[in-house]
Design a protein around this motif. Structure first.
Motif, short mmCIF file in Angstrom:
data_model
loop_
_atom_site.label_atom_id
_atom_site.label_comp_id
_atom_site.label_asym_id
_atom_site.label_seq_id
_atom_site.Cartn_x
_atom_site.Cartn_y
_atom_site.Cartn_z
N GLN A 198 -0.78 25.17 16.82
CA GLN A 198 -0.64 24.37 15.60
C GLN A 198 0.79 23.88 15.41
O GLN A 198 1.73 24.46 15.96
CB GLN A 198 -1.05 25.18 14.37
CG GLN A 198 -2.52 25.54 14.30
CD GLN A 198 -2.84 26.33 13.04
OE1 GLN A 198 -2.04 27.15 12.59
NE2 GLN A 198 -3.99 26.05 12.45
N ALA A 199 0.89 22.84 14.59
CA ALA A 199 2.21 22.38 14.13
C ALA A 199 2.64 23.26 12.97
O ALA A 199 1.87 23.47 12.04
CB ALA A 199 2.14 20.92 13.70
N ARG A 200 3.86 23.77 12.99
CA ARG A 200 4.32 24.68 11.95
C ARG A 200 5.00 23.96 10.80
O ARG A 200 5.35 24.58 9.79
CB ARG A 200 5.25 25.72 12.56
CG ARG A 200 4.61 26.48 13.71
CD ARG A 200 5.53 27.49 14.33
NE ARG A 200 5.82 28.58 13.40
CZ ARG A 200 6.61 29.62 13.69
NH1 ARG A 200 7.18 29.67 14.89
NH2 ARG A 200 6.84 30.55 12.80
N ALA A 201 5.20 22.65 10.96
CA ALA A 201 5.83 21.88 9.89
C ALA A 201 5.46 20.41 10.08
O ALA A 201 4.97 20.00 11.14
CB ALA A 201 7.34 22.05 9.91
N THR A 202 5.67 19.61 9.03
CA THR A 202 5.39 18.18 9.10
C THR A 202 6.37 17.51 10.07
O THR A 202 7.58 17.78 10.05
CB THR A 202 5.53 17.54 7.72
OG1 THR A 202 4.60 18.19 6.82
CG2 THR A 202 5.23 16.06 7.77
N GLY A 203 5.81 16.67 10.96
CA GLY A 203 6.68 16.02 11.93
C GLY A 203 5.96 14.93 12.69
O GLY A 203 4.89 14.44 12.28
N PHE A 204 6.55 14.53 13.83
CA PHE A 204 6.02 13.45 14.64
C PHE A 204 6.02 13.89 16.10
O PHE A 204 6.98 14.50 16.58
CB PHE A 204 6.89 12.19 14.49
CG PHE A 204 7.16 11.81 13.07
CD1 PHE A 204 6.28 11.02 12.36
CD2 PHE A 204 8.32 12.26 12.42
CE1 PHE A 204 6.53 10.67 11.05
CE2 PHE A 204 8.58 11.91 11.11
CZ PHE A 204 7.68 11.12 10.41
N ILE A 205 4.95 13.56 16.82
CA ILE A 205 4.89 13.88 18.24
C ILE A 205 5.70 12.83 19.01
O ILE A 205 5.39 11.64 18.96
CB ILE A 205 3.43 13.90 18.75
CG1 ILE A 205 2.65 15.03 18.06
CG2 ILE A 205 3.39 14.08 20.27
CD1 ILE A 205 1.20 15.15 18.50
N VAL B 41 7.80 17.84 19.52
CA VAL B 41 7.60 17.40 18.14
C VAL B 41 8.97 17.29 17.45
O VAL B 41 9.81 18.20 17.56
CB VAL B 41 6.69 18.38 17.38
CG1 VAL B 41 6.56 17.98 15.91
CG2 VAL B 41 5.32 18.45 18.04
N LEU B 42 9.16 16.19 16.73
CA LEU B 42 10.35 15.99 15.90
C LEU B 42 10.02 16.37 14.47
O LEU B 42 9.09 15.81 13.88
CB LEU B 42 10.82 14.54 15.97
CG LEU B 42 11.98 14.16 15.03
CD1 LEU B 42 13.24 14.95 15.40
CD2 LEU B 42 12.24 12.66 15.07
N VAL B 43 10.80 17.33 13.92
CA VAL B 43 10.59 17.79 12.55
C VAL B 43 11.87 17.47 11.77
O VAL B 43 12.88 18.18 11.90
CB VAL B 43 10.28 19.30 12.50
CG1 VAL B 43 10.01 19.73 11.05
CG2 VAL B 43 9.10 19.64 13.40
N GLY C 224 14.33 31.07 14.42
CA GLY C 224 15.41 30.80 13.48
C GLY C 224 16.66 30.31 14.17
O GLY C 224 17.77 30.46 13.66
N ALA C 225 16.47 29.69 15.37
CA ALA C 225 17.64 29.30 16.16
C ALA C 225 18.21 27.98 15.68
O ALA C 225 17.48 27.11 15.21
CB ALA C 225 17.25 29.20 17.64
N ALA C 226 19.50 27.84 15.84
CA ALA C 226 20.14 26.58 15.49
C ALA C 226 20.10 25.66 16.70
O ALA C 226 19.71 26.04 17.81
CB ALA C 226 21.59 26.83 15.08
N GLY C 227 20.54 24.45 16.51
CA GLY C 227 20.56 23.48 17.60
C GLY C 227 19.24 22.77 17.71
O GLY C 227 18.26 23.07 17.04
N GLY C 228 19.17 21.73 18.56
CA GLY C 228 17.93 21.02 18.79
C GLY C 228 17.76 19.81 17.92
O GLY C 228 16.93 18.95 18.21
N ARG C 229 18.52 19.69 16.82
CA ARG C 229 18.46 18.53 15.95
C ARG C 229 17.02 18.18 15.53
O ARG C 229 16.60 17.03 15.54
CB ARG C 229 19.09 17.32 16.63
CG ARG C 229 20.56 17.51 16.94
CD ARG C 229 21.15 16.28 17.58
NE ARG C 229 22.57 16.48 17.89
CZ ARG C 229 23.34 15.55 18.49
NH1 ARG C 229 22.81 14.38 18.83
NH2 ARG C 229 24.60 15.81 18.74
N GLY C 230 16.25 19.20 15.19
CA GLY C 230 14.89 18.99 14.67
C GLY C 230 13.84 18.79 15.74
O GLY C 230 12.67 18.59 15.42
N ALA D 105 1.75 20.10 8.36
CA ALA D 105 1.96 21.53 8.62
C ALA D 105 0.62 22.23 8.78
O ALA D 105 -0.29 22.05 7.96
CB ALA D 105 2.75 22.15 7.48
N GLY D 106 0.45 22.99 9.85
CA GLY D 106 -0.79 23.71 10.11
C GLY D 106 -1.83 22.91 10.87
O GLY D 106 -2.92 23.43 11.15
#
Length: 404
Positions: free
Chosen positions: A133-140, A161-163, A200-206, A231-232
């Protein structure tokens, strides 16, 4: 047994032949002699009544009576064998038995095979499923050329996925981290975890890559480039192939022989000479109304992935044999209300007997009650004799009755 009109006519003609050769040795001859006793009868043996074998339900007191079919009536004695001590039954002339196709068999003690062989089909292990599943709203942003039916390994990528929400939170985390304040850094990292950033990692720019948590086959796939995700929302469903289920159809009369945890082996046409071993993990609670079978679920190891859902298999359940009283299965008459066999008594006499049956295997049926070893039963032509017994009013020997 349901008879056609032609079969009824043939049965009636045969029963007439049986009546001509049965018991008294000449019923119609007796009727033509008025009130005299039938051959083989003494004057002390009085007829119970007079009747026409073609219409056995009609009883008459007068030996000169005519039935509703216009036929001369014949005497009916309490025992047409001529022996007052004989058991209830009716007699067939030995010369007529061959023409009637009557074949006898003996109830004997034997070994009833304990193996239960049934058919089954391989299915997915429905307990080994992963929902991606997608864990947050975003775009493939990118897909990896997957399709339903593909077999993938654990950790295989499904989509990038871009969140946007993650990008902002990760930027804030980087700014806080530069302050060196451990309290603020811990709070920022906790926020990343709460909004679903993996680890909870930083980096990746979403940007994040969604991967399959298990290896197996993709059964559904909804990941398409450019699609907006909520999300979900489910991107894919993956079924593991490490173990599979074998659903075997077991007749309801044999389901008592199946126990949870017992061993089972399967043979598949695709792998001749090879046996796959598993164990029974469930007997499903619902029977199939059309086939009167219950589904027995067997779990099989599938480490090499050769067992594919949809394959058919021959399943072997149980391996214990036991001693039992056996008769040929063809000798058993099932009426729907009770189970009968046709006993062959002394001097060409026959009588139905009620029995209680058990398991059936190899053309033999286990008799639990109602017969004794050594008694003879009719294995062919028993339906004709059962009809004659019904027409002449011969009662079946009950299960509790003594063998006579």
């Amino acid at each position: 047994m349901t008879l056609t009109s032609l079969q009824r006519s043939q049965l009636a003609a045969t029963l007439s032949a049986v009546a001509l050769v049965a018991g008294a040795g000449g019923y119609y001859l007796a009727g033509s002699q008025g009130g005299t006793a039938a051959p083989g009868k003494t004057d002390a043996q009085k007829p119970l009544y007079y009747y026409d074998p073609m219409v056995p339900g009609e009883h008459y007191d007068n030996p000169d009576s005519l039935s509703s079919m216009g036929m001369k009536t014949v005497p009916k004695y309490a025992d047409d064998s001529g022996d007052p001590a004989a058991a209830p039954g009716f007699k067939i002339d030995p010369s007529a038995m061959q023409s009637l196709g009557i074949r006898l068999a003996t109830a004997t003690e034997g070994t009833l095979a304990g193996s239960l062989d049934v058919t089954g089909a391989i299915d997915f292990n429905q307990r080994d499923i992963a929902i991606v599943q997608a864990r947050a709203t975003g775009f493939i942003q990118r897909v990896y050329g997957r399709a339903p039916g593909d077999v993938i390994r654990a950790g295989a990528p499904i989509a990038d996925v871009l969140v946007p929400e993650w990008g902002g939170a990760q930027g804030e985390y980087e700014a806080v981290r530069k302050t060196g304040d451990p309290t603020l850094i811990a709070a920022a990292r906790q926020r990343l975890r709460l909004i679903g950033v993996p680890g909870g990692a930083a980096g990746g720019r979403g940007m994040t890559t969604i991967r399959s948590p298990i290896g197996g086959v993709i059964t559904t796939l909804d990941a398409r480039a450019g699609v907006t995700l909520a999300a979900g929302q489910t991107l894919a469903q993956v079924n593991g192939l490490g173990t599979v289920w074998l659903n075997a159809a077991v007749p309801e009369v044999r389901v008592g022989d199946v126990k949870i945890g017992q061993a089972a082996t399967a043979e598949l046409a695709g792998f001749p000479g090879e046996r796959f071993t598993g164990r029974v993990i469930a007997v499903l609670p619902t029977a199939q109304a059309d086939s009167r079978t219950l589904t027995v679920r067997i779990e099989l190891a599938n480490r090499d992935g050769r067992l594919r859902p949809g394959m058919f298999a021959t399943v072997h359940l149980g391996d214990k044999s036991r001693s039992a009283l056996l008769v040929p299965s063809e000798a058993v008459i099932r009426t729907g209300k009770r189970t009968l066999v046709m006993l062959a008594l002394d001097k060409g006499r026959f009588r139905p007997a009620e029995v209680r049956i058990g398991r059936e295997a190899g053309g033999q049926t286990e008799i639990l009650a109602g017969l004794a070893a050594g008694e003879k039963v009719v294995a062919s032509g028993q339906f004709l004799l059962d009809s004659e017994a019904s027409l002449t009013g011969i009662a079946a020997r009950p299960i509790a009755g003594d063998a006579k």
